[in-house]
Design a protein around this motif. Structure first.
Motif, PDB file in Angstrom:
ATOM      1  N   PHE A 127       0.820  -1.212   0.000  1.00  0.00           N
ATOM      2  CA  PHE A 127       0.000   0.000   0.000  1.00  0.00           C
ATOM      3  C   PHE A 127       0.853   1.260   0.000  1.00  0.00           C
ATOM      4  O   PHE A 127       0.436   2.289  -0.490  1.00  0.00           O
ATOM      5  CB  PHE A 127      -0.929   0.017   1.208  1.00  0.00           C
ATOM      6  N   ARG A 128       2.064   1.163   0.575  1.00  0.00           N
ATOM      7  CA  ARG A 128       2.940   2.330   0.613  1.00  0.00           C
ATOM      8  C   ARG A 128       3.275   2.785  -0.816  1.00  0.00           C
ATOM      9  O   ARG A 128       3.340   3.971  -1.104  1.00  0.00           O
ATOM     10  CB  ARG A 128       4.219   1.968   1.356  1.00  0.00           C
ATOM     11  N   VAL A 136      -4.029   7.972  -3.530  1.00  0.00           N
ATOM     12  CA  VAL A 136      -4.376   8.580  -2.249  1.00  0.00           C
ATOM     13  C   VAL A 136      -5.770   9.180  -2.349  1.00  0.00           C
ATOM     14  O   VAL A 136      -6.602   9.036  -1.453  1.00  0.00           O
ATOM     15  CB  VAL A 136      -3.341   9.651  -1.864  1.00  0.00           C
ATOM     16  N   GLU A 137      -6.041   9.829  -3.494  1.00  0.00           N
ATOM     17  CA  GLU A 137      -7.353  10.421  -3.693  1.00  0.00           C
ATOM     18  C   GLU A 137      -8.431   9.329  -3.736  1.00  0.00           C
ATOM     19  O   GLU A 137      -9.467   9.453  -3.081  1.00  0.00           O
ATOM     20  CB  GLU A 137      -7.358  11.210  -5.001  1.00  0.00           C
ATOM     21  N   GLY A 138      -8.164   8.259  -4.505  1.00  0.00           N
ATOM     22  CA  GLY A 138      -9.122   7.143  -4.581  1.00  0.00           C
ATOM     23  C   GLY A 138      -9.388   6.551  -3.214  1.00  0.00           C
ATOM     24  O   GLY A 138     -10.535   6.368  -2.811  1.00  0.00           O
ATOM     25  N   ALA A 139      -8.307   6.283  -2.457  1.00  0.00           N
ATOM     26  CA  ALA A 139      -8.465   5.725  -1.116  1.00  0.00           C
ATOM     27  C   ALA A 139      -9.180   6.714  -0.214  1.00  0.00           C
ATOM     28  O   ALA A 139     -10.018   6.329   0.614  1.00  0.00           O
ATOM     29  CB  ALA A 139      -7.098   5.361  -0.537  1.00  0.00           C
ATOM     30  N   GLY A 140      -8.855   8.004  -0.375  1.00  0.00           N
ATOM     31  CA  GLY A 140      -9.491   9.041   0.440  1.00  0.00           C
ATOM     32  C   GLY A 140     -10.993   9.068   0.235  1.00  0.00           C
ATOM     33  O   GLY A 140     -11.754   9.153   1.197  1.00  0.00           O
ATOM     34  N   ILE A 141     -11.415   8.971  -1.031  1.00  0.00           N
ATOM     35  CA  ILE A 141     -12.851   8.974  -1.331  1.00  0.00           C
ATOM     36  C   ILE A 141     -13.517   7.764  -0.688  1.00  0.00           C
ATOM     37  O   ILE A 141     -14.566   7.880  -0.054  1.00  0.00           O
ATOM     38  CB  ILE A 141     -13.085   9.003  -2.865  1.00  0.00           C
ATOM     39  N   LEU A 142     -12.877   6.590  -0.814  1.00  0.00           N
ATOM     40  CA  LEU A 142     -13.461   5.381  -0.228  1.00  0.00           C
ATOM     41  C   LEU A 142     -13.549   5.487   1.293  1.00  0.00           C
ATOM     42  O   LEU A 142     -14.560   5.134   1.893  1.00  0.00           O
ATOM     43  CB  LEU A 142     -12.652   4.142  -0.628  1.00  0.00           C
TER      44      LEU A 142
ATOM     45  N   ALA C 145     -15.887   4.282 -18.007  1.00  0.00           N
ATOM     46  CA  ALA C 145     -16.157   4.142 -16.574  1.00  0.00           C
ATOM     47  C   ALA C 145     -15.074   3.293 -15.918  1.00  0.00           C
ATOM     48  O   ALA C 145     -14.579   3.616 -14.833  1.00  0.00           O
ATOM     49  CB  ALA C 145     -17.532   3.515 -16.355  1.00  0.00           C
ATOM     50  N   LEU C 146     -14.672   2.202 -16.603  1.00  0.00           N
ATOM     51  CA  LEU C 146     -13.624   1.336 -16.055  1.00  0.00           C
ATOM     52  C   LEU C 146     -12.308   2.099 -15.956  1.00  0.00           C
ATOM     53  O   LEU C 146     -11.585   1.983 -14.968  1.00  0.00           O
ATOM     54  CB  LEU C 146     -13.433   0.107 -16.955  1.00  0.00           C
ATOM     55  N   ILE C 153     -10.366   1.174  -8.076  1.00  0.00           N
ATOM     56  CA  ILE C 153     -10.464  -0.284  -8.189  1.00  0.00           C
ATOM     57  C   ILE C 153      -9.152  -0.943  -7.755  1.00  0.00           C
ATOM     58  O   ILE C 153      -9.159  -1.985  -7.090  1.00  0.00           O
ATOM     59  CB  ILE C 153     -10.848  -0.678  -9.648  1.00  0.00           C
ATOM     60  N   THR C 154      -8.004  -0.326  -8.108  1.00  0.00           N
ATOM     61  CA  THR C 154      -6.711  -0.879  -7.693  1.00  0.00           C
ATOM     62  C   THR C 154      -6.594  -0.897  -6.177  1.00  0.00           C
ATOM     63  O   THR C 154      -6.181  -1.903  -5.587  1.00  0.00           O
ATOM     64  CB  THR C 154      -5.556  -0.048  -8.306  1.00  0.00           C
ATOM     65  N   VAL C 155      -6.964   0.215  -5.542  1.00  0.00           N
ATOM     66  CA  VAL C 155      -6.938   0.264  -4.075  1.00  0.00           C
ATOM     67  C   VAL C 155      -7.839  -0.837  -3.512  1.00  0.00           C
ATOM     68  O   VAL C 155      -7.452  -1.562  -2.587  1.00  0.00           O
ATOM     69  CB  VAL C 155      -7.417   1.653  -3.569  1.00  0.00           C
TER      70      VAL C 155
END
Lengths: 279, 279, 279, 279
Positions: A127-128, A136-142, C145-146, C153-155
């Motif tokens: 993950f690092r 980071v943005e994708g994870a932040g949104i989730l 969309a993908l 999706i990767t996260v």
């Protein structure tokens, strides 16, 4: 103003190890990800039954190779981090330490199974590498979506638990122990296996009443998945909208504050802006 | 204006037992949730086969301990409720009573299995603890979404039932009783197990035609889950939007009416606003 | 201006083979889709065990019939394509070639099983038939969309892998090899089977601790499907909105540029607009 | 202006049988739904193995009772429908006929199993009862969403078929016939069972390569369900928005056209508006 000619070795290594935006830093990331995944594969092969003593010895040597590699990496991170103590106490600092310790401990205590478990946490180090802006943005949104929906999700989970407890008890009443429903906890295990549509089939109803009740539970389990999905969709949408707002950072040089979210330099005076994810 | 110095013991206990916003009230909630879950765990252990007589006796004594605890709690709730009769007839009043009665009944009638079923309803008492504003709001949104989508969901469920009836009958025709398809109800049970993607595997098609038909049913079952999910997402969104509108309450002190949903006091004159979930 | 009376045979065939908007072109498409699906069915029948030598010989002859048909089609495409070399190197050009080669190769090397695998790629040729405007748009929205959701999706996938590795290792520790958990890779295979709610039941926990851990994994697997679903919904919505914007194409005749997305001719001067999916 | 005092018996019966907005009409609907479901239950019981001759005779008599009831109902519908020929050729007219015919046919041909299949279509008659405004609207939104998403769904289904064909063939190559992968169609059946997360477990991979490939397929199957869900959510939203627009009907009395969707009378002059679902 971004490149400082006379940097010390510590600063140069810090950029390689902690940053991801230079060629050397990216090469380091790729090498590290290969090492992490290889070490996990070695650990898994080691657990296979029926290995020859030679294979076992080879895997053991590979394990020591990766352990020493990760130990060197950990010491270098400690040495070149801006705040070594802060790094050592951070989440990834602890994961980095836990990636090396088990092998040394195995010299003293031979309990292989449990140590393998600690070593598998190495996977989390991947993950690092994903600490690029987009991830980071994708994870932040989730994360934000999960946080915002925690009250609705809690209500949902308690409803599921109540449903499992009630249906599990009913099923214990309806089906005999012959079909596998030997106790209420066992019936509840069956209810979870059924409600989540996993359906192993090791325990399954055999009476008419039991199958009728199971049918109702299946249709419910099939349908109520719609609830968390709906909740998450709404929250991800909200979090995505919030993310697309301009970045609330003020340039130290000229005072301009309306920068794009991914801006690294002030668009008027070129001053380096403070990093967004200032760990 | 919120704290009244000379309150009676009844009023003080009411705040502890029914409210969740004082330190004592929160401590009571935590103690109650621990007692509820412990009593459910005791009940489950009691259903395990092969317990020693000593273990059985211990679980029996624990069961009586929790029953007496819940009885005292029920009587205190009756005593300090604003409208005791109203509480006794409310949903949670009945659940509270049902949490204690079975153990007393077991002294007269030994039918353990059925009484265990009634006792499991204790789990539902956990929902009372979730009566904080955020959870009530979360549950409210989910209930409103379910209510708004009931017509579409009914159409969907009848479509599923028709599909199950038709495919189940077809399968009874195609597969023989050797594969487990011994009657139309049994074939329909298989169709539900397959459509909901549970898939126990206790009944499974063995002929080519049966497997072809099963494949079509599986793909359908896999795909049509999208329909209730889509419906719920839209309805949760609508309910969420409706919830974020300002609160339609008028301050008794100054007449101001545009308060935020979570406001407890008037933002102009500080007057305490009437509670939102006045139950 | 769209019909040119004196077209060459090559141009006429090109319209039949590559275009889908004439009667002849549509008839060609239907014939091709029938041939493709028939050849795949023949290939599948050929793999059935216990075929009589006569049936085998018949299927063999049918296979050669389809192979020669597809070879002729491939050569005609090469002949009448605007840029034959470009076609030969395109995705569908290679798929078309791979649809014919294996049968010729089987004359030299008899390795039937592996060649069957290459031949199954013929199914992909069906996608060519779907190259109508509406399908291209549908596929375009899904692809966009993908693409837009790849970071989230990767996260998500890395989180799932970490979860599988940790739970798999824990389960290897908790359950013995008797229940099927013979190694960490095997436990991870079980964790994937469970998390994705497939649930074969060939490996299933038997101890209390194992079943408790499995229950947690099932509920997690049941719930986290909400995350990719939420992500995809948002991205499909974004892509759909982007698609409904007017088409950015300028008419060569009059310069007008605000045409509808599905416009084939300029709405002011009737000039034929350049094709949207110019490939 | 809505009640006409001197209506004929035919008109009065038409309102009872075809309409759902009078007390008599609703009573008729409830009686019919009870009769339909009872007759289906009778049919299912009849298929149970090991029934006594007495039970069989009773079920047979009940079947004849319902058949005669439905025949009378069918003839009455024919008699009082506005356009009898149109009703007889409509979808529900054919379903009504098929609900009665099989029992008469069974007097001539004893093929019970196949006739049971036709009789199960009676379940579909329940949908007629749902012809209330709200259900029609709910069904309309779902139908419109399905229609609007047909191109994207087709692309999705062909992708799934290709994936199943390719993975099925690969699995036939990787796993031997011992594990159940005896032919390509059988491997494809397994691929569908796995991709849709049904997972019977009658066929399951046993080799390391097979399990690796199966894991990839499971994660894919678990993830790609997000695609149709996302599509349906967007389309249901669009259809819902379109439904909430005012009703495009012009009052014959005063010419006013902006009526609510559920308006039955003109809001200015009280004139009866033409029915919305003018079949």
């Amino acid at each position: 103003m971004t490149t400082t000619p006379n940097r010390t070795a510590r600063e140069r290594w810090r950029r390689i190890i902690f940053d991801h935006d230079t060629a050397a830093g990216r090469a380091f990331d790729v090498a590290l990800i290969v090492a992490i995944l290889s070490s996990v594969v070695v650990m898994m092969f080691d657990s296979l039954p029926g290995l020859s003593p030679q294979a076992h010895a080879l895997l053991r040597r590979l394990e020591w190779f990766f352990t020493i590699l990760f130990t060197v990496e950990y010491l270098m991170r400690l040495w070149c981090a801006v705040h070594p103590a802060q790094y050592a106490r951070s989440f990834f600092g602890i994961v980095d330490l836990l990636a090396t310790l088990p092998t040394y401990v195995s010299l003293l205590f031979p309990g292989g199974r449990f140590l393998a478990l600690v070593r598998v946490l190495r996977v989390m180090r991947v993950f690092r590498i994903l600490k690029l802006t987009e991830y980071v943005e994708g994870a932040g949104i989730l994360m934000q979506a999960l946080k915002a929906s925690r009250h609705k999700i809690t209500v949902f989970i308690f409803t599921v638990i109540t449903l499992v407890a009630v249906v599990g008890s009913l099923m214990f009443l309806v089906e005999g122990p012959e079909a596998g429903f030997t106790s209420i906890p066992m019936s509840m295990y069956w209810a979870i296996v059924t409600l989540t549509t996993v359906g192993y089939g090791d325990i399954a109803p055999v009476t008419v009443a039991g199958r009728l009740l199971a049918s109702v539970l299946m249709v419910l389990g099939y349908g109520i998945i719609a609830v968390p999905t709906g909740i998450m969709t709404i929250e991800i949408q909200k979090a995505t909208n919030a993310m697309s707002l301009p970045r609330a950072v003020t340039c130290a040089g000229c005072g301009r504050a309306d920068h794009d979210r991914d801006a690294e330099f002030c668009k008027r005076c070129g001053q380096h802006l403070p990093p967004r994810d200032a760990l």
